[in-house]
Design a protein around this motif. Structure first.
Motif, PDB file in Angstrom:
ATOM      1  N   THR A  39      54.410  70.752  37.153  1.00 19.47           N
ATOM      2  CA  THR A  39      55.153  69.814  38.004  1.00 19.47           C
ATOM      3  C   THR A  39      54.337  69.342  39.209  1.00 19.47           C
ATOM      4  OG1 THR A  39      56.203  71.726  39.049  1.00 19.47           O
ATOM      5  CG2 THR A  39      57.478  70.571  37.360  1.00 19.47           C
ATOM      6  N   GLY A  40      53.038  69.668  39.228  1.00 16.29           N
ATOM      7  CA  GLY A  40      52.150  69.159  40.272  1.00 16.29           C
ATOM      8  C   GLY A  40      51.580  67.812  39.855  1.00 16.29           C
ATOM      9  N   VAL A  41      50.519  67.403  40.542  1.00 12.34           N
ATOM     10  CA  VAL A  41      49.857  66.140  40.192  1.00 12.34           C
ATOM     11  C   VAL A  41      48.557  66.400  39.425  1.00 12.34           C
ATOM     12  CG1 VAL A  41      48.939  63.951  41.095  1.00 12.34           C
ATOM     13  CG2 VAL A  41      50.937  64.974  42.162  1.00 12.34           C
ATOM     14  N   TYR A  42      47.954  67.590  39.598  1.00 12.32           N
ATOM     15  CA  TYR A  42      46.708  67.892  38.870  1.00 12.32           C
ATOM     16  C   TYR A  42      46.930  67.819  37.350  1.00 12.32           C
ATOM     17  CZ  TYR A  42      44.391  69.920  43.033  1.00 12.32           C
ATOM     18  OH  TYR A  42      43.804  70.140  44.247  1.00 12.32           O
ATOM     19  N   TYR A  43      48.072  68.327  36.929  1.00 14.59           N
ATOM     20  CA  TYR A  43      48.330  68.386  35.476  1.00 14.59           C
ATOM     21  C   TYR A  43      48.385  66.973  34.871  1.00 14.59           C
ATOM     22  CZ  TYR A  43      50.343  69.969  31.068  1.00 14.59           C
ATOM     23  OH  TYR A  43      50.579  70.207  29.736  1.00 14.59           O
ATOM     24  N   ALA A  70      46.524  78.221  37.565  1.00 13.80           N
ATOM     25  CA  ALA A  70      47.014  78.665  38.882  1.00 13.80           C
ATOM     26  C   ALA A  70      46.577  77.738  40.009  1.00 13.80           C
ATOM     27  CB  ALA A  70      46.531  80.084  39.151  1.00 13.80           C
ATOM     28  N   GLY A  71      45.652  76.818  39.750  1.00 18.99           N
ATOM     29  CA  GLY A  71      45.250  75.851  40.773  1.00 18.99           C
ATOM     30  C   GLY A  71      43.765  75.890  41.118  1.00 18.99           C
ATOM     31  N   SER A  72      43.444  75.282  42.264  1.00 20.51           N
ATOM     32  CA  SER A  72      42.055  75.037  42.708  1.00 20.51           C
ATOM     33  C   SER A  72      41.099  76.218  42.595  1.00 20.51           C
ATOM     34  CB  SER A  72      42.051  74.643  44.188  1.00 20.51           C
ATOM     35  OG  SER A  72      42.500  73.346  44.356  1.00 20.51           O
ATOM     36  N   VAL A  73      41.486  77.342  43.181  1.00 21.53           N
ATOM     37  CA  VAL A  73      40.571  78.484  43.251  1.00 21.53           C
ATOM     38  C   VAL A  73      40.320  79.013  41.839  1.00 21.53           C
ATOM     39  CG1 VAL A  73      40.294  80.831  44.149  1.00 21.53           C
ATOM     40  CG2 VAL A  73      41.274  79.034  45.606  1.00 21.53           C
ATOM     41  N   ALA A  89      40.056  70.422  41.883  1.00 23.52           N
ATOM     42  CA  ALA A  89      40.105  71.369  42.998  1.00 23.52           C
ATOM     43  C   ALA A  89      40.188  70.616  44.314  1.00 23.52           C
ATOM     44  CB  ALA A  89      38.862  72.257  42.988  1.00 23.52           C
ATOM     45  N   GLN A  90      40.866  71.202  45.273  1.00 22.69           N
ATOM     46  CA  GLN A  90      40.964  70.602  46.603  1.00 22.69           C
ATOM     47  C   GLN A  90      39.575  70.480  47.222  1.00 22.69           C
ATOM     48  OE1 GLN A  90      45.255  72.717  47.494  1.00 22.69           O
ATOM     49  NE2 GLN A  90      43.723  72.793  49.115  1.00 22.69           N
ATOM     50  N   SER A  91      39.376  69.423  48.012  1.00 20.64           N
ATOM     51  CA  SER A  91      38.073  69.205  48.656  1.00 20.64           C
ATOM     52  C   SER A  91      37.696  70.351  49.589  1.00 20.64           C
ATOM     53  CB  SER A  91      38.079  67.886  49.425  1.00 20.64           C
ATOM     54  OG  SER A  91      39.237  67.784  50.232  1.00 20.64           O
ATOM     55  N   PRO A 120      44.787  61.742  47.508  1.00 25.32           N
ATOM     56  CA  PRO A 120      44.953  62.616  48.675  1.00 25.32           C
ATOM     57  C   PRO A 120      46.098  63.592  48.452  1.00 25.32           C
ATOM     58  CG  PRO A 120      45.753  60.387  49.151  1.00 25.32           C
ATOM     59  CD  PRO A 120      45.239  60.373  47.745  1.00 25.32           C
ATOM     60  N   GLU A 121      45.990  64.764  49.043  1.00 27.54           N
ATOM     61  CA  GLU A 121      47.052  65.770  48.946  1.00 27.54           C
ATOM     62  C   GLU A 121      47.493  66.158  50.356  1.00 27.54           C
ATOM     63  OE1 GLU A 121      44.492  68.553  46.273  1.00 27.54           O
ATOM     64  OE2 GLU A 121      46.583  68.780  45.661  1.00 27.54           O
ATOM     65  N   ALA A 122      48.786  66.267  50.546  1.00 30.83           N
ATOM     66  CA  ALA A 122      49.320  66.632  51.860  1.00 30.83           C
ATOM     67  C   ALA A 122      49.864  68.052  51.803  1.00 30.83           C
ATOM     68  CB  ALA A 122      50.437  65.664  52.250  1.00 30.83           C
ATOM     69  N   GLY A 150      44.821  82.094  43.842  1.00 28.34           N
ATOM     70  CA  GLY A 150      44.279  81.180  42.824  1.00 28.34           C
ATOM     71  C   GLY A 150      44.659  79.741  43.101  1.00 28.34           C
ATOM     72  N   SER A 151      45.677  79.561  43.945  1.00 23.35           N
ATOM     73  CA  SER A 151      46.096  78.198  44.284  1.00 23.35           C
ATOM     74  C   SER A 151      45.258  77.687  45.448  1.00 23.35           C
ATOM     75  CB  SER A 151      47.567  78.170  44.686  1.00 23.35           C
ATOM     76  OG  SER A 151      47.756  78.775  45.952  1.00 23.35           O
ATOM     77  N   GLY A 152      45.245  76.376  45.603  1.00 21.08           N
ATOM     78  CA  GLY A 152      44.586  75.797  46.757  1.00 21.08           C
ATOM     79  C   GLY A 152      45.408  76.018  48.015  1.00 21.08           C
ATOM     80  N   GLN A 153      46.733  75.908  47.878  1.00 20.33           N
ATOM     81  CA  GLN A 153      47.601  75.881  49.064  1.00 20.33           C
ATOM     82  C   GLN A 153      47.672  77.183  49.833  1.00 20.33           C
ATOM     83  OE1 GLN A 153      48.764  74.663  46.151  1.00 20.33           O
ATOM     84  NE2 GLN A 153      50.186  76.121  45.279  1.00 20.33           N
ATOM     85  N   ARG A 154      47.388  78.298  49.184  1.00 17.97           N
ATOM     86  CA  ARG A 154      47.579  79.577  49.872  1.00 17.97           C
ATOM     87  C   ARG A 154      46.810  79.625  51.202  1.00 17.97           C
ATOM     88  NH1 ARG A 154      49.654  84.728  48.380  1.00 17.97           N
ATOM     89  NH2 ARG A 154      48.712  86.361  49.615  1.00 17.97           N
ATOM     90  N   PHE A 195      55.409  76.171  50.969  1.00 22.53           N
ATOM     91  CA  PHE A 195      54.285  75.259  51.193  1.00 22.53           C
ATOM     92  C   PHE A 195      53.740  74.827  49.823  1.00 22.53           C
ATOM     93  CE2 PHE A 195      53.993  77.787  55.114  1.00 22.53           C
ATOM     94  CZ  PHE A 195      53.566  76.872  56.072  1.00 22.53           C
ATOM     95  N   TYR A 196      53.333  73.561  49.740  1.00 26.27           N
ATOM     96  CA  TYR A 196      52.641  73.104  48.532  1.00 26.27           C
ATOM     97  C   TYR A 196      51.680  71.995  48.955  1.00 26.27           C
ATOM     98  CZ  TYR A 196      52.186  71.924  43.488  1.00 26.27           C
ATOM     99  OH  TYR A 196      51.732  71.724  42.209  1.00 26.27           O
ATOM    100  N   THR A 197      50.417  72.181  48.649  1.00 24.82           N
ATOM    101  CA  THR A 197      49.425  71.142  48.926  1.00 24.82           C
ATOM    102  C   THR A 197      49.333  70.294  47.666  1.00 24.82           C
ATOM    103  OG1 THR A 197      48.247  72.667  50.358  1.00 24.82           O
ATOM    104  CG2 THR A 197      47.034  70.709  49.626  1.00 24.82           C
ATOM    105  N   VAL A 198      49.859  69.083  47.760  1.00 28.87           N
ATOM    106  CA  VAL A 198      50.053  68.306  46.533  1.00 28.87           C
ATOM    107  C   VAL A 198      50.053  66.807  46.843  1.00 28.87           C
ATOM    108  CG1 VAL A 198      52.606  68.322  46.648  1.00 28.87           C
ATOM    109  CG2 VAL A 198      51.464  68.307  44.407  1.00 28.87           C
ATOM    110  N   GLY A 199      49.698  65.998  45.845  1.00 25.95           N
ATOM    111  CA  GLY A 199      49.805  64.553  45.962  1.00 25.95           C
ATOM    112  C   GLY A 199      51.262  64.138  45.837  1.00 25.95           C
TER     113      GLY A 199
HETATM  114  N1  GLU Z   1      46.584  71.600  45.363  1.00 25.94           N
HETATM  115  C1  GLU Z   1      47.120  72.545  44.427  1.00 25.94           C
HETATM  116  C2  GLU Z   1      46.102  73.639  44.168  1.00 25.94           C
HETATM  117  O1  GLU Z   1      44.957  73.470  44.427  1.00 25.94           O
HETATM  118  C3  GLU Z   1      47.526  71.931  43.114  1.00 25.94           C
HETATM  119  C4  GLU Z   1      48.321  70.680  43.243  1.00 25.94           C
HETATM  120  C5  GLU Z   1      48.686  70.051  41.934  1.00 25.94           C
HETATM  121  O2  GLU Z   1      48.748  70.743  40.919  1.00 25.94           O
HETATM  122  O3  GLU Z   1      48.886  68.834  41.946  1.00 25.94           O
HETATM  123  O4  GLU Z   1      46.412  74.682  43.692  1.00 25.94           O
END
Ligand code: GLU
Length: 324
Positions: A39-43, A70-73, A89-91, A120-122, A150-154, A195-199
Motif C-alpha cells: 500500500t506504499g508507493v514503492y510497490y 520491508a523498505g529502503s534499508v 530506497a530513500q535518498s 518526493p516522499e514526505a 528495514g524501513s526507511g521511515q524508522r 509515521f510513514y515516509t511515503v509519496g
Molecule cells: N519510504 C519507505 C521506506 O523506505 C517506503 C515507502 C513506500 O513503500 O512507498 O521504507
C-alpha cells in the motif's frame, strides 16, 4: 541414412549455438526490484518500471519482477548481497549506506550505485483525533508506530522525535510495525499514531484516513533545525487534497526525502543503460503510471543521488546531454 542423421545433428547444434539458419536465442536477463509494502508507493513504482521494461522484452531481453519488502534499508542490503538486482530506497538512506552511517555505521557500502531519483516522499505523521494528539508534543506517552527495522521511515521518525526533545525509547510507546499494517492498527484503536515516509497519494494513508476513526496529520516542528543538522532532509508538505477525510484543511508542514532507484557496481552496464533509457525516453508514459510521478522531470530525476551514478545510467545521461 547416416547423412540424414548427421544433418539433423548439425541442425540441433545450430539451434543451440546459433549458427546456420538458427540465430542464437537471446538470453533473457531476470531482474527483481525490491520495493516496500503493497500500500506504499514503492510497490506500484517498481511495478511501473517493470511494466515499461517488460513491454520491450524483444528489444532488451530483460524480464523484470517486483518484490514487496520491508523498505529502503532492506532493499539496499539485499541489492548489496546480491539477493536483488535493483531496489528503491530513500535518498537519505542511500547517503547513509554509501557513507557508512546509521544502520551502516562503520560499514560503508562503496559498491552501491545510484540510477535515478523518483518521486518526493514526505515524513507523514497520522494521529487518531480521539487519542488527544493535536500537536507533536502530545505524542508523549502515546502508542506510536515509528516503523519496522528495514524501513526507511524508522530513522526519520527517530530524528523527528529527537530534534523535538522526545526520547523514542522512554517518552513514547514505540511500535515497530510495517507500514502496511499501521493503518489497520490505527483504525482498530491499537495504536494512537504512526509515521510513514511515503509519496502521495498512497494507499496506506488513504486507508488510514478513510476509516470510521477520525484522523489528522500532525505537523513536524523544528524542520529548519533538522535540515541544518541532516543536509539530506528538506522541508516538505503533506498534500491534504488527496485525503479529503482527514480533518486538516491545509497542507501540513514536515520534512522529506526522495525515492531513488539503486543497484550495485557489478550490475552489467547494458542492463542499467536499457532501463534508464526506457524510462527517460518514455517519461510522459511513465508519469501516467502513478499520480506521485506527476512532478517528475528529467532534471529532478538526477537530484538526490549521493552514491556514484552507475556507468550504464551515466552513459545514457551523457548521450542525452543531461550530464556533461
Ligand atoms: N519510504 C519507505 C521506506 O523506505 C517506503 C515507502 C513506500 O513503500 O512507498 O521504507
Amino acid at each position: 541414412m547416416r547423412m540424414v542423421k548427421f544433418l539433423a545433428f548439425l541442425a540441433v547444434l545450430g539451434m543451440i549455438f546459433g549458427f546456420g539458419p538458427y540465430p542464437a536465442a537471446a538470453k533473457t536477463t531476470f531482474i527483481t526490484i525490491g520495493t516496500g509494502g503493497v500500500t506504499g508507493v514503492y510497490y506500484p513504482a517498481g511495478g511501473a518500471i517493470s511494466r515499461m521494461i517488460n513491454k520491450k522484452k524483444d528489444v532488451y531481453h530483460i524480464r523484470a519482477t517486483v518484490e514487496s519488502t520491508a523498505g529502503s534499508v532492506f532493499n539496499i542490503n539485499a541489492v548489496m548481497s546480491g539477493d536483488l538486482e535493483f531496489g528503491i530506497a530513500q535518498s537519505d538512506r542511500q547517503y547513509q549506506a554509501y557513507n557508512g552511517l546509521a544502520e551502516w555505521k562503520g560499514k560503508p557500502q562503496k559498491n552501491l550505485r545510484a540510477v535515478f531519483a523518483l518521486h518526493p516522499e514526505a515524513v507523514t505523521l497520522v494521529a487518531a483525533v480521539d487519542s488527544g494528539i493535536k500537536k507533536f508534543a502530545d505524542l508523549k506517552g502515546k502508542k506510536v508506530n515509528i516503523g519496522n527495522p528495514g524501513s526507511g521511515q524508522r530513522q526519520n521518525s527517530i530524528d523527528a522525535l529527537t530534534i523535538n526533545g522526545i526520547d523514542w525509547k522512554k517518552d513514547i510507546k514505540a511500535e515497530g510495525l510495517k507500514a502496511a499494517e499501521a493503518p489497520g492498527m490505527l483504525q482498530d484503536g491499537r495504536i494512537d499514531a504512526f509515521f510513514y515516509t511515503v509519496g502521495h497519494p498512497s494507499g496506506a494513508i488513504k486507508e488510514a484516513t478513510a476509516g470510521t476513526r477520525k484522523v489528522m496529520f500532525i505537523a513536524i516542528p523544528n524542520v529548519d533545525k533538522l535540515c541544518k543538522k541532516f543536509p539530506y532532509y528538506a522541508p516538505a508538505y503533506v498534500p491534504v487534497k488527496f485525503y479529503p477525510q482527514a480533518l486538516n484543511k491545509e497542507d501540513v508542514p514536515t520534512f522529506g526525502v526522495k525515492a531513488t532507484f539503486v543497484t550495485r557496481a557489478d550490475m552489467p552496464d547494458d542492463i542499467v543503460y536499457a532501463i534508464t533509457k526506457e524510462i527517460f525516453e518514455n517519461l510522459d508514459a511513465f508519469k501516467k503510471l502513478h499520480p506521485a510521478f506527476e512532478v517528475l522531470t528529467k532534471k529532478n530525476m538526477l537530484e538526490g543521488l549521493s552514491a556514484p551514478i552507475h556507468p550504464g545510467a551515466l552513459k545514457y545521461y551523457k548521450e542525452a546531454g543531461l550530464i556533461k
